[in-house]
Each structure stands twice: as structure tokens, then as C-alpha cells.
Motif scaffolding. Structure first.
Motif, PDB file in Angstrom:
ATOM      1  N   ALA B 477       0.825  -1.210   0.000  1.00  0.00           N
ATOM      2  CA  ALA B 477       0.000   0.000   0.000  1.00  0.00           C
ATOM      3  C   ALA B 477       0.860   1.261   0.000  1.00  0.00           C
ATOM      4  O   ALA B 477       0.504   2.257  -0.629  1.00  0.00           O
ATOM      5  N   LEU B 478       1.990   1.211   0.707  1.00  0.00           N
ATOM      6  CA  LEU B 478       2.853   2.396   0.772  1.00  0.00           C
ATOM      7  C   LEU B 478       3.755   2.527  -0.452  1.00  0.00           C
ATOM      8  O   LEU B 478       4.464   3.511  -0.592  1.00  0.00           O
ATOM      9  N   GLY B 479       3.731   1.494  -1.314  1.00  0.00           N
ATOM     10  CA  GLY B 479       4.576   1.536  -2.509  1.00  0.00           C
ATOM     11  C   GLY B 479       6.008   1.163  -2.212  1.00  0.00           C
ATOM     12  O   GLY B 479       6.881   1.299  -3.070  1.00  0.00           O
ATOM     13  N   GLN B 480       6.283   0.708  -0.981  1.00  0.00           N
ATOM     14  CA  GLN B 480       7.657   0.303  -0.647  1.00  0.00           C
ATOM     15  C   GLN B 480       8.020  -0.962  -1.411  1.00  0.00           C
ATOM     16  O   GLN B 480       9.192  -1.265  -1.625  1.00  0.00           O
ATOM     17  N   ARG B 481       6.996  -1.706  -1.776  1.00  0.00           N
ATOM     18  CA  ARG B 481       7.181  -2.942  -2.532  1.00  0.00           C
ATOM     19  C   ARG B 481       6.215  -2.847  -3.715  1.00  0.00           C
ATOM     20  O   ARG B 481       4.988  -2.786  -3.495  1.00  0.00           O
ATOM     21  N   PRO B 482       6.757  -2.750  -4.931  1.00  0.00           N
ATOM     22  CA  PRO B 482       5.850  -2.593  -6.084  1.00  0.00           C
ATOM     23  C   PRO B 482       4.822  -3.724  -6.151  1.00  0.00           C
ATOM     24  O   PRO B 482       5.156  -4.894  -5.936  1.00  0.00           O
ATOM     25  N   LEU B 483       3.601  -3.337  -6.418  1.00  0.00           N
ATOM     26  CA  LEU B 483       2.518  -4.334  -6.441  1.00  0.00           C
ATOM     27  C   LEU B 483       2.428  -4.915  -7.853  1.00  0.00           C
ATOM     28  O   LEU B 483       1.570  -4.549  -8.652  1.00  0.00           O
ATOM     29  N   ASN B 484       3.339  -5.822  -8.160  1.00  0.00           N
ATOM     30  CA  ASN B 484       3.329  -6.459  -9.479  1.00  0.00           C
ATOM     31  C   ASN B 484       3.167  -7.975  -9.310  1.00  0.00           C
ATOM     32  O   ASN B 484       3.146  -8.482  -8.179  1.00  0.00           O
ATOM     33  N   ASP B 485       3.040  -8.677 -10.434  1.00  0.00           N
ATOM     34  CA  ASP B 485       2.781 -10.126 -10.390  1.00  0.00           C
ATOM     35  C   ASP B 485       3.850 -10.868  -9.579  1.00  0.00           C
ATOM     36  O   ASP B 485       3.530 -11.725  -8.758  1.00  0.00           O
ATOM     37  N   ALA B 486       5.101 -10.511  -9.839  1.00  0.00           N
ATOM     38  CA  ALA B 486       6.199 -11.245  -9.180  1.00  0.00           C
ATOM     39  C   ALA B 486       6.129 -11.080  -7.664  1.00  0.00           C
ATOM     40  O   ALA B 486       6.228 -12.057  -6.909  1.00  0.00           O
ATOM     41  N   ASN B 487       5.937  -9.822  -7.227  1.00  0.00           N
ATOM     42  CA  ASN B 487       5.911  -9.579  -5.775  1.00  0.00           C
ATOM     43  C   ASN B 487       4.671 -10.178  -5.123  1.00  0.00           C
ATOM     44  O   ASN B 487       4.723 -10.648  -3.980  1.00  0.00           O
ATOM     45  N   TRP B 488       3.548 -10.109  -5.830  1.00  0.00           N
ATOM     46  CA  TRP B 488       2.321 -10.681  -5.255  1.00  0.00           C
ATOM     47  C   TRP B 488       2.456 -12.204  -5.123  1.00  0.00           C
ATOM     48  O   TRP B 488       2.059 -12.799  -4.124  1.00  0.00           O
ATOM     49  N   THR B 489       3.061 -12.826  -6.155  1.00  0.00           N
ATOM     50  CA  THR B 489       3.288 -14.275  -6.097  1.00  0.00           C
ATOM     51  C   THR B 489       4.246 -14.612  -4.956  1.00  0.00           C
ATOM     52  O   THR B 489       4.042 -15.585  -4.216  1.00  0.00           O
ATOM     53  N   ALA B 490       5.272 -13.769  -4.788  1.00  0.00           N
ATOM     54  CA  ALA B 490       6.230 -14.010  -3.697  1.00  0.00           C
ATOM     55  C   ALA B 490       5.515 -13.909  -2.345  1.00  0.00           C
ATOM     56  O   ALA B 490       5.783 -14.707  -1.432  1.00  0.00           O
ATOM     57  N   PHE B 491       4.620 -12.934  -2.235  1.00  0.00           N
ATOM     58  CA  PHE B 491       3.860 -12.787  -0.986  1.00  0.00           C
ATOM     59  C   PHE B 491       3.009 -14.035  -0.727  1.00  0.00           C
ATOM     60  O   PHE B 491       2.983 -14.573   0.389  1.00  0.00           O
ATOM     61  N   GLN B 492       2.340 -14.518  -1.807  1.00  0.00           N
ATOM     62  CA  GLN B 492       1.498 -15.718  -1.659  1.00  0.00           C
ATOM     63  C   GLN B 492       2.359 -16.932  -1.294  1.00  0.00           C
ATOM     64  O   GLN B 492       1.978 -17.740  -0.440  1.00  0.00           O
ATOM     65  N   ASN B 493       3.515 -17.037  -1.915  1.00  0.00           N
ATOM     66  CA  ASN B 493       4.402 -18.177  -1.624  1.00  0.00           C
ATOM     67  C   ASN B 493       4.928 -18.113  -0.187  1.00  0.00           C
ATOM     68  O   ASN B 493       5.145 -19.139   0.454  1.00  0.00           O
ATOM     69  N   GLY B 494       5.126 -16.909   0.288  1.00  0.00           N
ATOM     70  CA  GLY B 494       5.615 -16.724   1.658  1.00  0.00           C
ATOM     71  C   GLY B 494       4.650 -17.264   2.693  1.00  0.00           C
ATOM     72  O   GLY B 494       5.042 -17.592   3.821  1.00  0.00           O
ATOM     73  N   LEU B 495       3.384 -17.354   2.325  1.00  0.00           N
ATOM     74  CA  LEU B 495       2.384 -17.885   3.264  1.00  0.00           C
ATOM     75  C   LEU B 495       2.691 -19.335   3.624  1.00  0.00           C
ATOM     76  O   LEU B 495       2.385 -19.787   4.725  1.00  0.00           O
TER      77      LEU B 495
END
Lengths: 289, 518
Positions: B477-495
């Protein structure tokens, strides 16, 4: 006494020390000042560190002092602190002085037993059970007796007594003084700095006591100031419906800060008065050897 | 006299005095049952009722109950106190629990009594409060009911408030969609709505807040941003869809879209720059000072802060807006749990035969005399009944607050009660806001019932899960981490690394078993 010449290095060192101490002062004083200014901010003004005195409003204090709970809690805290310090000091002195005497039989064993309680704590539940079984629940004795003697303070005091010159005591004994008279007329007057320091430690501990009252007291009217203060702050920050009593002539944040100021004022007032005794050197000239 | 002797004296004399008093006392009209009750204070800032409390006398004379009421300290301290009492086998006869982990722990230890036998003894209260199968499931362990779970009496009182005077000044309409919301928020940020010549206002003020008073906490950004997720159909933790498709909402692509909308708000600088670190009290300061065009607040919070707001903004007008619709027409203010006060009875009390007395007391508190006595205080002094509406007095506030410290076991959230409690909020210039009307407006805001969430057992690493999700979403939300496919997938994988799958699976099984999902 010759004055030592101060080198540029000395002056630089002094300057650095002063800058450091001023920084420490600012770090501690600015938040405190901010708390005070927020507490005197009137409705309709933004809180700022430099609120001019003609804009001050003491409505927050008036609102708080109107509450019977606060006044009662304040009196409770005074009662607990005064009696707590008296009891703690009597017990600490009466334990530290004998332990400081090399001729006390079983001194090492007694010191070890006391030290054991310092190193190994039984925990909350055994403490609660002991207090309950002594029928001290819901009485101030539960707060006053539990932790009446701090082992750390006891050893500090014992070491202070040990450092007093033996010649003083010998002189008193030659003049026919008993042990009690030596303690009362010689040791205690010379130990004023440590007595006041340890007394202040005990006072601050009792004044700030928070969890023990919650645990041992059920009667809300016996609760000390920190507990009631926290409840007020909880109520003010609650997301639930706030009764019309909360709609006051002071901003909610001002009320919180005023409560903080009211709680800290007594200790702030006592400290400077005692602080002058925190100096050593009271023994100078006491002994001629 | 040494300290020990002084301590011992009251210990010896008190029983003697009590015995003497008992011998001298007149025989009671009928046997009294001692009942100890411990509840969280309804008004923490007020005193506890004294020994001469009228309610005690009423209970003694009418029900034969000698009640001893103690107030539990708020929050974790109350839990600690209950924990200590439990360890010493010293729990009160009937008491309130707010921490569900503690509830399950006490059940496991055998400290809590099954309460089904009490239900027939309080038919009115049972009909009103304990007849909902799903709600009772919240306090049922292995088929046995161990608690009396009241419905919530006060929830859904939050909403997005807007400065109507600013909207009028800027010739804007209240937003009805997310896109409109962003446009209005930008205008309230950039067009100097307060007319002070400075750019010191924000379009929307909200904080990361997981307050649980009737509103469920969630993974992510908490209650103040749930309306954004509701606009994408993913508010709350779980999707409650039946069958195999049950999952956490954050698995849904719409969750990413909602997060992206909050990112757009942050990027457009319509949020207070401190939004990610502020506390609720900071937010309240901001809107009271007139810094917020729109903000998330409760009716109670509005009532408490209105005097300060009015002093800062003499012409300020506030009202709720309906939650903005998302791209697919979905909307909602957030999720709530229909679960209020949780009362439990200690095993010790039931074994001592106090069950009927406890039931009698709770039934008395449910309606009629007991309801008014506990809920509103002394009739004619603390309140008056006008057309069935209890109208509280404003002259003896402290006494009234003391007299109503047990009100949570009486209040029921019915219309007359709410009308009585939610009066008029008055501005200095004579304008009034009707708090009850505001509450009704807030209720209409499309809240989603997620009572079942309360049943979901906490994962062993619950704190890690919550921190991981919350921190990740804040970074996006703060833009510290770009909200793109790669980062979103990484977030999901981190779960996977924090064993989220097991937590999710357990949630599904629990909700299914309790009948919250099919």
C-alpha cells in the motif's frame, strides 16, 4: 590547593560532555514538556510544544479532579506509599545493620539465604497462594508486606553500613552506648544519603505499583492511582459508546496527559528535595584518625 | 510491637468480630445464597458500587441472593487476574471472559461448568439470548456448552464520516463509488476546504486498527479499510463459500485489486502520511482539529470528541456516507461478529449448588426491574422512563456510572434502549445531531456477519501470520514494494513458510463443523 592548568583537550572534553548532557536533557525534557502543554491545551487548539501561557486551559485538570475515583485513588496511593516506605525502611535497616556486622553469628548463612530469594523467584501463583492463605487478599497488607524488603536495596544499605569507620562505633561503645543507641545515634544519622536514596526507591516502587493491586485487591475503591488512571485512559480510548460524561470541556488527549501529569507530580516534587542528599562526603570531618 | 504482630491482629480480630455480629444479627427472612460475580467494568473511569448499593439490597430481599460484585481490570490485566484466580482455584461463581483463548484454557482445565442445566431455569433470558444455535456453537466444546454467549448489543456503529460543509463549499457530492471516492478525497486534500490558505487537510483519515468491539479483526489493514475490501467482495478473513472452495480472502485476486486501490490513495497523498503508524487516538485528534475530509469513526467516538471538533470547526457538519461501490457493484462497511458479553460459571459454584441462584439473578437482569436497575441505575434519579424510553439524567453522572457498572449483563440492544442511550449531540450554535439516527445509518451500511470467525482456533504462530500479512500489505500500500505479479506471487508463496495452509484448513473444518459454512 593548586589549580590544575586546563589544556585544550580538557576543554574539548568538557564541551563534548556538556553537549552530550544537554542532548540527554532535551531527550527527556521535550516529551515531558509536550505532555504538559497537551494537558493545558484548550478545546479548539492544536497541541504544540510552545503553547503560549495565555492560551493555557486547566479544564482537563478540573475535569479529572472532579472525578471522585481519581481523588480517592490519589489518597490510596499516598497511604500505600507512606506506609510502604515506613515498613520497608524499618525492615531493611533492621536487616542490613546486623548483616553489616562482622561479629553476627551465622552472617554468611543468613546472607546466602537472603541472596537465594534474590536469585530464584517462586513466581506469581505461589505468591498469590501465600497471600490468599494468610488472608491478606483485599487488604493493603498484601501490597505492603509482599516485597517489603528489596534484596538489592538491602545489600546496598548493608555495604554502606560496612563502609562506616569502626572507630566511630568503638568511640560510642567506650562512652557506654548500646547496640541500639549506636544504630540510632551514630549509624543512621551518618547514613542519611543512603536512607533517603533507598527510601526514594521504595517510594517510587510503591507509588507506581500497578499489577499487585490488580492481583490482590478486588475492591475498586482501594485501588491506587496508576490503576484508576489506566482505567480512565482505557475508557477514553475505547471504541465503544462513550457516555455523556466523556463529553467534556477539554480535548480527550488533554485529559489523558493531565492524568499523566497528576500522577507524576508527587514524585517530581519529592525528587529535587531528596536529590541534594545524593552526594557523598557527609562523612568528611566525622572521623579524626 | 513488630510488623508481624500488627499484621496478625486484624487476622485474629476480624473472624471474632464477624462471629459476634453473626450471633447478634436477627435471623434472615429466608436463606441467602452467596454469589460472587466478576465483570469487566462498564465504566472503567467510575468507582465500583459500595456495600450500600441499592441493587444488593434488592437482590437480597427479592431473590435471596447475597451478591458480591468485583470489577475486572480492562484488557490483558483482567485476563491475568482471572488466570491467577484460576490457578489458585479461586474463580468467582459467575464471571465474564473476553479472551477466547483463556475460555478454552479454563474449559480444558475443568474450571468452567457446563451451563445447559441453567438454561431452563432462566427461560426469558434463554429465549432472548441463548437460543441461537450458531452463536451457542461459539461456547460449545465437544458437544458441551460451557458459556452463556450473549448477542452483541452494540456493534456496527462505525462508518465513513464526511465533512458535509466542505463538500458543500467545494460543490461536491458524497462519493458512491471507489472512483468517486478517490476524486472527492483528492479535492478535500488539494482544494483547501478549510479555507486557511494551507494544504493541511486530508481526503481520508484511517488507521491500521484491529479493535474487536463488535467488529472483527482481520488479516491485513484492519477495520478502517475493510470497506475497500468489501467493495471487491473480499472483506474479512475467510470467504465462507461452501464446499471445497473455502479459502482465505487474501488468496483471491480481488484482494490484490483492493490493496492496489489503497496504494492509489496513498500515492495520490489523500491519506494522512502517518496512517500506517498512527493510533486511533491520533486519528481522533486529527478529525477533531479539522484535518480530515472523510474519516472512519464510531457514533460513540463522535459523541466523545464532538465538543472539541465543534470548538475547532464551529460550522463543521458531519454525516455518514454509504460505503462506496466497487467495480462489480459490491459494497459493505466491513465485517462484524454477533457475539457480545460472554458469561461463564465456575465448576466450583455449580458443585456448591449455586446454579439456580445464578440463573435466577441472570433472569432478573434480563428484563423488567433488574434490567432497568442494572442497565440504567436508580429509577427517578439516574433515569426516567418516557414513553418506554429510559432517559438518563445528566446531573449525577458519576453516581449513575457507578450504579451501572454491571450493565453489560442487562443491556440487549433493543430500540428503546438504544434511543435512551444515544441522545442528542449538541453544537455550541444550537445545532443538534441525533446519535440514534446516526447509529441507524451506520447499521444500514451493509455489514457482513462473520460471527464464525470467532470460532477459528488461533494458529500456534498466529502472531507471525498476522505480522507477515499486515506488514506485506502495508508495504504494497505504501509503494515500498511494487505491487506487481512477481511480488504478489512471492507474498502468496511466503504464506507457505508460515504454515498458513494449515491455519486455513483448520478454519474451514471448524466453520463447517459449527454449521457456518456448508
Amino acid at each position: 590547593m593548586t589549580r590544575r592548568l586546563r589544556t585544550p583537550d580538557d576543554r574539548r572534553f568538557d564541551l563534548l560532555v556538556n553537549i552530550f548532557l544537554l542532548t540527554v536533557l532535551a531527550v527527556t525534557l521535550i516529551p515531558l514538556l509536550y505532555v504538559v502543554t497537551v494537558s493545558v491545551t484548550p478545546l479548539g487548539r492544536s497541541a504544540s510544544l510552545l503553547l503560549p501561557a495565555w492560551d493555557w486551559s486547566f479544564n482537563a485538570y478540573a475535569e479529572l479532579l472532579k472525578q471522585p475515583a481519581i481523588l480517592r485513588a490519589g489518597l490510596n496511593s499516598v497511604l500505600i506509599t507512606v506506609s510502604g516506605v515506613l515498613i520497608s525502611m524499618i525492615l531493611t535497616v533492621c536487616t542490613a545493620y546486623p548483616l553489616s556486622r562482622p561479629d553476627l553469628p551465622g552472617r554468611k548463612f543468613l546472607t546466602g539465604v537472603i541472596l537465594f530469594t534474590f536469585l530464584f523467584n517462586a513466581g506469581l501463583i505461589p505468591l498469590y497462594l501465600v497471600v490468599r492463605d494468610l488472608h491478606l487478599l483485599n487488604t493493603y497488607w498484601a501490597l505492603l508486606l509482599h516485597g517489603a524488603v528489596s534484596v538489592y536495596n538491602l545489600f546496598v544499605m548493608k555495604n554502606f553500613f560496612q563502609n562506616l569507620p569502626d572507630s566511630l562505633e568503638e568511640a560510642a561503645k567506650i562512652d557506654g552506648a548500646s547496640e541500639l543507641q549506636v544504630l540510632w545515634h551514630i549509624v543512621l544519622p551518618l547514613s542519611r544519603p543512603i536512607l533517603l536514596t533507598i527510601g526514594l526507591f521504595y517510594a517510587v516502587t510503591q507509588w507506581n505499583s500497578f499489577f499487585e493491586p490488580i492481583l490482590f485487591l478486588s475492591n475498586r475503591d482501594m485501588m491506587p492511582l496508576p490503576v484508576v488512571l489506566r482505567d480512565i485512559l482505557t475508557g477514553l480510548n475505547s471504541a465503544d459508546y462513550v457516555e455523556s460524561a466523556a463529553t467534556t470541556t477539554a480535548p480527550p488527549e488533554g485529559l489523558k496527559m493531565a492524568a499523566v501529569v497528576l500522577t507524576t507530580i508527587p514524585m517530581l516534587l519529592i525528587y529535587p528535595w531528596i536529590q541534594r542528599y545524593f552526594t557523598s562526603g557527609t562523612l568528611s570531618g566525622g572521623v579524626k584518625e | 510491637m513488630n510488623a508481624r504482630t500488627r499484621t496478625a491482629r486484624p487476622l485474629l480480630t476480624r473472624p471474632l468480630l464477624t462471629l459476634t455480629a453473626d450471633l447478634l444479627a436477627a435471623p434472615a427472612a429466608h436463606a441467602q445464597t452467596d454469589v460472587s460475580a466478576a465483570l469487566f467494568a462498564a465504566n472503567p473511569e467510575a468507582s465500583a458500587p459500595g456495600a450500600n448499593w441499592e441493587t444488593y439490597d434488592l437482590l437480597r430481599s427479592k431473590l435471596g441472593i447475597d451478591l458480591k460484585f468485583t470489577m475486572l481490570p480492562a484488557g490483558a490485566d483482567g485476563d491475568n487476574k482471572l488466570g491467577s484466580l484460576a490457578a489458585a482455584n479461586d474463580l468467582p461463581d459467575v464471571f465474564e471472559i473476553r479472551n477466547r483463548s483463556l475460555f478454552y484454557k479454563l474449559v480444558e482445565q475443568g474450571q468452567l461448568a457446563p451451563v445447559s442445566s441453567l438454561l431452563p431455569l432462566m427461560p426469558g433470558r434463554t429465549k432472548d439470548r441463548y437460543s441461537d444455535r450458531k452463536r451457542n456453537a461459539l461456547v460449545t466444546v465437544d458437544g458441551t456448552m460451557y458459556g452463556l454467549q450473549d448477542p452483541v448489543t452494540l456493534s456496527r456503529q462505525y462508518g465513513i464520516m464526511v465533512r458535509q460543509d466542505w463538500l458543500d463549499k467545494l460543490n461536491l457530492k458524497a462519493p458512491t463509488t471507489l472512483d468517486e471516492f478517490l476524486v472527492v478525497a483528492k479535492a478535500l486534500t488539494e482544494r483547501d476546504p478549510d479555507g486557511n490558505g494551507r494544504k493541511d487537510t486530508y481526503g481520508y483519515c484511517g488507521v491500521i486498527d484491529f479493535d474487536t468491539s463488535g467488529i472483527l479483526p482481520g488479516l491485513g489493514l484492519g477495520n478502517h479499510f475493510q470497506w475497500v475490501y468489501a467493495a471487491y467482495g473480499v472483506s474479512g478473513n475467510w470467504n465462507y463459500r461452501s464446499g471445497t472452495s473455502f479459502a482465505a480472502n487474501l488468496r483471491n485476486p480481488a484482494y490484490r485489486q483492493a490493496t492496489d486501490f489503497i496504494r492509489r490513495m496513498a500515492e495520490a497523498k489523500v491519506l494522512d502520511p502517518d496512517w500506517a503508524t498512527m493510533k486511533r487516538s491520533d486519528l481522533r485528534n486529527r478529525w477533531q482539529q479539522g484535518k480530515c475530509g472523510m474519516f472512519f469513526e464510531s457514533v460513540g467516538g463522535l459523541n466523545a470528541g464532538f465538543a472539541n471538533f465543534d470548538a475547532n470547526n464551529p460550522k463543521g457538519e458531519l454525516r455518514f456516507i454509504t460505503p462506496p461501490k466497487g467495480p462489480r457493484g459490491q459494497k459493505g462497511m466491513g465485517t462484524y461478529a454477533n457475539a457480545g458479553t460472554l458469561l461463564v460459571v465456575s465448576s466450583k459454584a455449580l458443585k456448591a449448588g449455586k446454579g439456580p441462584a445464578i440463573a435466577k439473578f441472570l433472569e432478573w437482569a434480563n428484563s423488567g426491574e433488574g434490567y432497568y436497575q442494572l442497565g440504567f441505575g436508580k429509577k427517578g434519579v439516574d433515569y426516567t422512563l418516557k414513553a418506554g424510553i429510559p432517559t438518563v439524567s445528566t446531573t449525577n453522572v458519576n453516581a449513575r456510572m457507578t450504579n451501572t457498572q454491571m450493565r453489560w449483563i442487562a443491556l440487549n440492544g433493543k430500540t428503546n434502549e438504544l434511543k435512551g442511550r444515544y441522545g442528542l449531540i449538541k453544537a455550541k450554535d444550537g445545532r443538534t445531531l441525533n446519535a440514534y439516527t446516526l447509529l441507524m445509518d451506520a447499521h444500514k451500511n451493509g455489514w457482513i456477519d462473520r460471527t464464525g470467525d470467532m470460532l477459528v482456533p488461533a494458529a500456534p504462530n498466529q502472531a507471525d501470520i498476522e505480522r507477515y500479512v499486515s506488514e506485506s500489505i502495508v508495504q504494497f500500500a505504501l509503494g515500498q514494494r511494487p505491487l506487481n505479479d512477481a511480488n504478489w506471487t512471492a507474498f502468496q508463496n511466503g504464506l507457505k513458510g508460515i504454515n498458513f495452509d494449515a491455519y486455513e484448513r483448520e478454519a474451514g473444518l471448524t466453520l463447517k463443523k459449527a454449521g457456518f459454512i456448508k
